[in-house]
Design a protein around this motif. Structure first.
Motif, PDB file in Angstrom:
ATOM      1  N   CYS A 219      34.632  10.786  12.833  1.00 22.00           N
ATOM      2  CA  CYS A 219      35.387  12.083  12.870  1.00 22.00           C
ATOM      3  C   CYS A 219      36.762  11.983  13.001  1.00 22.00           C
ATOM      4  O   CYS A 219      37.558  12.818  12.522  1.00 22.00           O
ATOM      5  N   ARG A 223      41.196  10.964  18.648  1.00 27.38           N
ATOM      6  CA  ARG A 223      42.433  10.230  18.296  1.00 27.38           C
ATOM      7  C   ARG A 223      43.483  10.323  19.484  1.00 27.38           C
ATOM      8  O   ARG A 223      43.443  11.431  20.137  1.00 27.38           O
ATOM      9  N   LYS A 252      46.513  18.126  25.829  1.00 31.43           N
ATOM     10  CA  LYS A 252      46.399  19.088  25.104  1.00 31.43           C
ATOM     11  C   LYS A 252      45.240  19.122  23.831  1.00 31.43           C
ATOM     12  O   LYS A 252      44.574  20.034  23.585  1.00 31.43           O
ATOM     13  N   ARG A 253      45.002  17.823  23.655  1.00 25.45           N
ATOM     14  CA  ARG A 253      44.012  17.768  22.713  1.00 25.45           C
ATOM     15  C   ARG A 253      42.670  17.968  23.399  1.00 25.45           C
ATOM     16  O   ARG A 253      41.524  18.619  22.798  1.00 25.45           O
TER      17      ARG A 253
ATOM     18  N   GLU B 254      50.604  14.737  13.467  1.00 22.13           N
ATOM     19  CA  GLU B 254      49.321  14.610  12.880  1.00 22.13           C
ATOM     20  C   GLU B 254      48.259  15.085  13.876  1.00 22.13           C
ATOM     21  O   GLU B 254      46.801  15.103  13.548  1.00 22.13           O
ATOM     22  N   ASN B 255      48.613  14.793  15.101  1.00 27.47           N
ATOM     23  CA  ASN B 255      47.630  14.768  16.202  1.00 27.47           C
ATOM     24  C   ASN B 255      47.751  16.134  16.813  1.00 27.47           C
ATOM     25  O   ASN B 255      47.195  16.511  18.063  1.00 27.47           O
ATOM     26  N   LEU B 256      48.556  17.158  16.022  1.00 26.55           N
ATOM     27  CA  LEU B 256      48.340  18.707  16.763  1.00 26.55           C
ATOM     28  C   LEU B 256      47.034  19.074  16.470  1.00 26.55           C
ATOM     29  O   LEU B 256      46.263  18.701  15.717  1.00 26.55           O
ATOM     30  N   ILE B 259      44.356  20.216  13.333  1.00 26.12           N
ATOM     31  CA  ILE B 259      44.340  19.308  12.253  1.00 26.12           C
ATOM     32  C   ILE B 259      43.204  18.466  12.246  1.00 26.12           C
ATOM     33  O   ILE B 259      43.042  17.898  13.254  1.00 26.12           O
ATOM     34  N   TYR B 260      42.325  18.454  11.390  1.00 26.90           N
ATOM     35  CA  TYR B 260      40.961  17.926  11.065  1.00 26.90           C
ATOM     36  C   TYR B 260      41.131  16.912   9.956  1.00 26.90           C
ATOM     37  O   TYR B 260      41.628  17.160   8.933  1.00 26.90           O
ATOM     38  N   SER B 261      40.220  15.673  10.119  1.00 29.66           N
ATOM     39  CA  SER B 261      39.981  14.977   9.089  1.00 29.66           C
ATOM     40  C   SER B 261      38.927  15.936   8.402  1.00 29.66           C
ATOM     41  O   SER B 261      38.222  16.521   9.247  1.00 29.66           O
ATOM     42  N   GLU B 264      35.478  15.109  10.311  1.00 31.37           N
ATOM     43  CA  GLU B 264      35.515  15.909  11.482  1.00 31.37           C
ATOM     44  C   GLU B 264      35.076  17.140  10.962  1.00 31.37           C
ATOM     45  O   GLU B 264      34.034  17.766  11.743  1.00 31.37           O
ATOM     46  N   PRO B 283      31.551  23.957  18.106  1.00 26.54           N
ATOM     47  CA  PRO B 283      32.559  25.079  17.791  1.00 26.54           C
ATOM     48  C   PRO B 283      33.482  24.314  16.536  1.00 26.54           C
ATOM     49  O   PRO B 283      33.477  23.164  16.325  1.00 26.54           O
ATOM     50  N   ILE B 284      33.880  25.501  15.961  1.00 30.64           N
ATOM     51  CA  ILE B 284      35.085  25.054  14.958  1.00 30.64           C
ATOM     52  C   ILE B 284      35.919  26.208  15.089  1.00 30.64           C
ATOM     53  O   ILE B 284      35.432  27.384  15.271  1.00 30.64           O
ATOM     54  N   ARG B 285      37.235  25.766  14.879  1.00 30.81           N
ATOM     55  CA  ARG B 285      38.019  26.868  14.865  1.00 30.81           C
ATOM     56  C   ARG B 285      38.848  26.904  13.503  1.00 30.81           C
ATOM     57  O   ARG B 285      39.416  25.953  13.151  1.00 30.81           O
ATOM     58  N   GLU B 355      54.103  25.896  20.648  1.00 30.30           N
ATOM     59  CA  GLU B 355      54.406  25.502  21.945  1.00 30.30           C
ATOM     60  C   GLU B 355      52.862  25.302  22.955  1.00 30.30           C
ATOM     61  O   GLU B 355      53.147  24.124  23.864  1.00 30.30           O
ATOM     62  N   GLY B 357      50.794  23.243  21.272  1.00 30.89           N
ATOM     63  CA  GLY B 357      50.314  21.969  20.583  1.00 30.89           C
ATOM     64  C   GLY B 357      49.440  22.356  19.569  1.00 30.89           C
ATOM     65  O   GLY B 357      48.725  21.514  19.031  1.00 30.89           O
ATOM     66  N   TRP B 358      49.519  23.574  18.661  1.00 26.27           N
ATOM     67  CA  TRP B 358      48.659  23.804  17.787  1.00 26.27           C
ATOM     68  C   TRP B 358      49.401  23.752  16.481  1.00 26.27           C
ATOM     69  O   TRP B 358      50.655  24.311  16.454  1.00 26.27           O
TER      70      TRP B 358
END
Lengths: 279, 470
Positions: A219, A223, A252-253, B254-256, B259-261, B264, B283-285, B355, B357-358
């Motif tokens: 998934c 990362r 943050k992640r 890309e790691n914000l 952002i999903y693959s 995922e 969950p999923i947002r 701010e 990280g989203w």
């Protein structure tokens, strides 16, 4: 279905389970983790392996009762079953004779740190171990770690036992030369330890447990940025070079789904899942 | 085909399949296509010419005798009709739904030369659903051979191999890494295209054949292939571990969060049933403005799932034009009917976060089509200075998957291509005696039915190998 054969409270809201899982017990090595699904509607959560016994066909792991799943897990008793456990996952730790090793374990990760210390000592290392927690009541395995390690320190965030905070590590690092540092614990702790050891040029390995879903590379939610490159916690880790990890991004992640996690936990408590009636 | 005499008054139009209305289905996860009634199925079956030299069969990767099952269907012999399909295909309810028939059997249908081809897939689905409703019959099995086969992965390839070998009397154990069987059928393809109860029913059928299913066993970690062969008493191994690793784009931001693959996103929604959060724990947002990068079936599935999860607007961003979209035409139509927007000839260049990280915006660049590349499609070329920014709070990256490397890394002597796929001949035989492979792990990302076709061939080869052994 995986049977719980022993259930021990290590500290308030921290439990140690021993579970029958022969195929994992045979293969597990220090540093690896498992993924647990508690029931048909459960989420997949990664937990670091804290012990294994191929003869007894069991593995042990510790967890903190913080979210719905771990709170539910905490209610299970000896003889109860966990729906699914997958493992062992992730790469095993590099264990060899490094020379002098500094081990820093914090919070629930003190449990797998004990396994790490044992393995490092068996490999011939001179090990200094620091264990830490927020307050003294949350410390555990003090005697076990102390008995094994060549030197031993305790730290708490509030100073209720041992050193207050981790700043004392700088003094230790000034006075003694270590060949390697192993840090397992909350991300902020691993970040701080890595910053200290970087100043002294000591190679440092941290164990990352980012959010995971499958835990086997599918998934990509786990990362992390390591040395500016994208790595997957589950298949490239869980151990990484602490001097290369972008800890701030990781923090943050890890909080990405915090509102949903809180909601899930709260609703479960309100519905009486925790048998406390929402109190 | 001039000598065949078509029945009079062959209708040029296929009987349409009833569907949920777009304005209704765009907000629920129930199946979109509702399936034929008996009357509709027989009417459609009557359009088949029963060609003496049928062309359709060559388009079927598992070689179902299509005219024969259609003939039985229109004679009302449903039991025999489904048995005819199952001689070749153990998973008809799934194939009837997700096979790209327009590229396979129906592409060769003679009726298709004058009008719409016979809806072979819908007829297959009808029969499979009819059988499931009345209770699935387990076929006779050959007597036990005493041979034992390990199948890695309970996806389309693995389930097919397992069913075929079990019917031939071999003992089969499937090792599935996830906690539920089905592979891409459960983690990838959404409920509204393939209800999970159907996958479960097909898996139950395979279990009734005596196949043992081990869930949560990651081969390469829990056991390795050499251990299965040397220590655990297996005579042969089939690898059907699929194409499971997500590709990212190596773009800034890309790691914000948000952002999903696609993997995922779909695993959360399908396998973990995040659309029923908090009843289910995962969950999923979903934000208001969802951007999906890519143009394949996975991109369509992601976009349509995002809409059903409550997104206000879902936009597919694809770097080529409509003509090159790799997704099935039917799925593109379904998606557009539901209100999915397609932005062609554009690709992201970076993601901009808030701010916390989203992700809040995505910068894209316009593309134009240049000379054809090695895939034969015209290569998209960025147009200098054409960058633009779009507001988005959820991004799903659906640009492809690569093979999971864990088995290759833990099996000495297993030949692998430079793309990480396993080298296997047309019968699935790998560089190691007694080890076979098929599906996406050999071909790279492809279709459910091609994986099943590979499974069928491998099962035949494994059977031959086992019977000649010692």
């Amino acid at each position: 279905m995986y049977k719980i054969v022993a259930n021990k409270e290590l500290a308030p809201k921290i439990k140690l389970f021993e579970v029958e899982a022969p195929q994992i017990a045979e293969k597990a090595k220090p540093g690896q983790f498992i993924i647990i699904v508690i029931n048909e509607k459960g989420e997949r959560i990664p937990i670091t392996i804290a012990g294994y016994n191929a003869k007894k066909r069991t593995i042990t792991f510790a967890f903190n009762e913080v979210g719905k799943t771990t709170k539910q897990l905490g209610l299970l008793k000896e003889g109860d079953y966990i729906w699914n456990i997958t493992g062992p996952l992730g790469n095993p730790s590099e264990i060899k004779n490094f020379g002098k090793v500094l081990c820093v374990g914090g919070g629930v990760m003190i449990a797998p740190m004990l396994l790490q210390v044992k393995a490092l000592i068996e490999a011939g290392n001179i090990v200094t171990t620091v264990i830490g927690a927020r307050i003294k009541d949350l410390l555990f395995f003090e005697e076990e770690v102390k008995a094994l390690s060549h030197s031993f320190y305790v730290a708490t965030d509030d100073g209720s036992k041992g050193y207050k905070g981790l700043d004392f590590l700088k003094e230790i690092l000034k006075n003694e030369k270590f060949d390697r540092c192993v840090a397992m614990g909350p991300v902020v702790m691993m970040k701080n330890v890595s910053e200290f050891t970087k100043q002294f040029g000591i190679p440092t390995v941290v164990t990352l447990m980012p959010i995971m879903v499958d835990g086997m590379g599918m998934c990509g939610v786990c990362r992390v940025s390591v040395g500016g490159k994208m790595k997957f916690g589950c298949v490239d880790g869980p151990e990484f070079d602490g001097h290369q990890v972008d800890f701030d991004e990781l923090i943050k992640r890890q909080r990405m789904f915090l509102p949903e996690e809180r909601l899930s936990s709260l609703l479960w408590e309100l519905q009486g899942g925790c048998k406390c009636g929402g109190k | 085909m001039a000598e065949s005499k078509p029945k009079p008054k062959i209708k040029k139009e296929a009987v349409p399949i009833p569907k949920q209305k777009p304005e209704v289905r765009r907000r629920n996860f129930n199946e979109v296509a509702l399936g034929y009634t008996e009357e509709q199925a027989r009417e459609e079956a009557n359009r088949c010419l029963q060609c003496p030299k049928p062309q359709c069969i060559q388009g079927c990767p598992v070689e179902i005798e299509i005219p024969a099952f259609i003939k039985l269907l229109r004679e009302g012999k449903f039991e025999e009709a489904i048995a005819k399909i199952k001689e070749k295909n153990s998973l008809p309810a799934i194939c009837g739904r997700v096979c790209p028939q327009e590229e396979q059997c129906q592409k060769f249908c003679v009726v298709g030369k004058v009008g719409e081809p016979v809806s072979i897939g819908r007829l297959e689905r009808y029969l499979a659903d009819w059988e499931r409703a009345k209770g699935i019959k387990v076929p006779e099995k050959a007597p036990s051979t005493g041979r034992k086969v390990a199948v890695i992965g309970a996806g389309p390839a693995g389930l097919t191999v397992a069913a075929d070998l079990a019917k031939l009397g071999h003992k089969v154990v499937i090792f599935e890494a996830l906690h539920l069987p089905g592979g891409v059928l459960v983690y990838g393809i959404p409920e509204f295209r393939l209800p999970k109860s159907i996958v479960q029913a097909e898996v139950d059928y395979i279990k009734k054949l005596g196949v043992d299913l081990k869930l949560g066993y990651l081969i390469g970690r829990t056991f390795t292939i050499p251990e299965l062969l040397k220590e655990r008493g297996f005579d042969a191994v089939f690898i059907g571990s699929g194409a499971g690793l997500p590709q990212f784009m190596s773009l800034p931001g890309e790691n914000l969060g948000g952002i999903y693959s696609a993997n995922e996103f779909l695993i959360r929604v399908n396998l973990m049933k995040a659309y029923s959060f908090p009843e289910y724990d995962t969950p999923i947002r979903i934000g208001k403005h969802v951007a999906v990068i890519g143009g394949g079936n996975v991109a369509m599935d992601s976009a349509r799932s995002a809409l059903r999860l409550g997104a206000e607007e879902v936009c597919i961003v694809y770097r080529r034009s409509r003509e090159e979209l790799p997704a099935r035409k039917e799925e593109i139509e379904n998606a557009e009917e539901e209100g999915i927007i397609c932005k062609f000839l554009a690709a992201p260049t970076r993601f901009i976060g808030d701010e916390k990280g989203w992700v809040k915006q995505m910068e894209c660049i316009c593309m134009e089509l240049g000379a054809p590349d090695e895939s034969g499609r015209r290569r998209p070329v960025p147009v200098k200075g054409s960058e633009f920014v779009m507001d988005t709070d959820t991004v799903i990256i659906a640009i492809g998957r690569t093979p999971n490397p864990i088995i290759q890394r833990t099996t000495d002597g297993l030949a692998v291509t430079r793309w990480g796929t396993i080298v296997a001949d047309e019968n699935g035989k790998t560089s190691i005696e007694s080890v076979y492979a098929g599906g996406d792990i050999v071909t790279g990302e492809a279709t459910v039915i091609s994986a099943m076709g590979a499974g069928k061939k491998a099962a035949r080869a494994i059977h031959e190998f086992l019977m000649n052994k010692k």
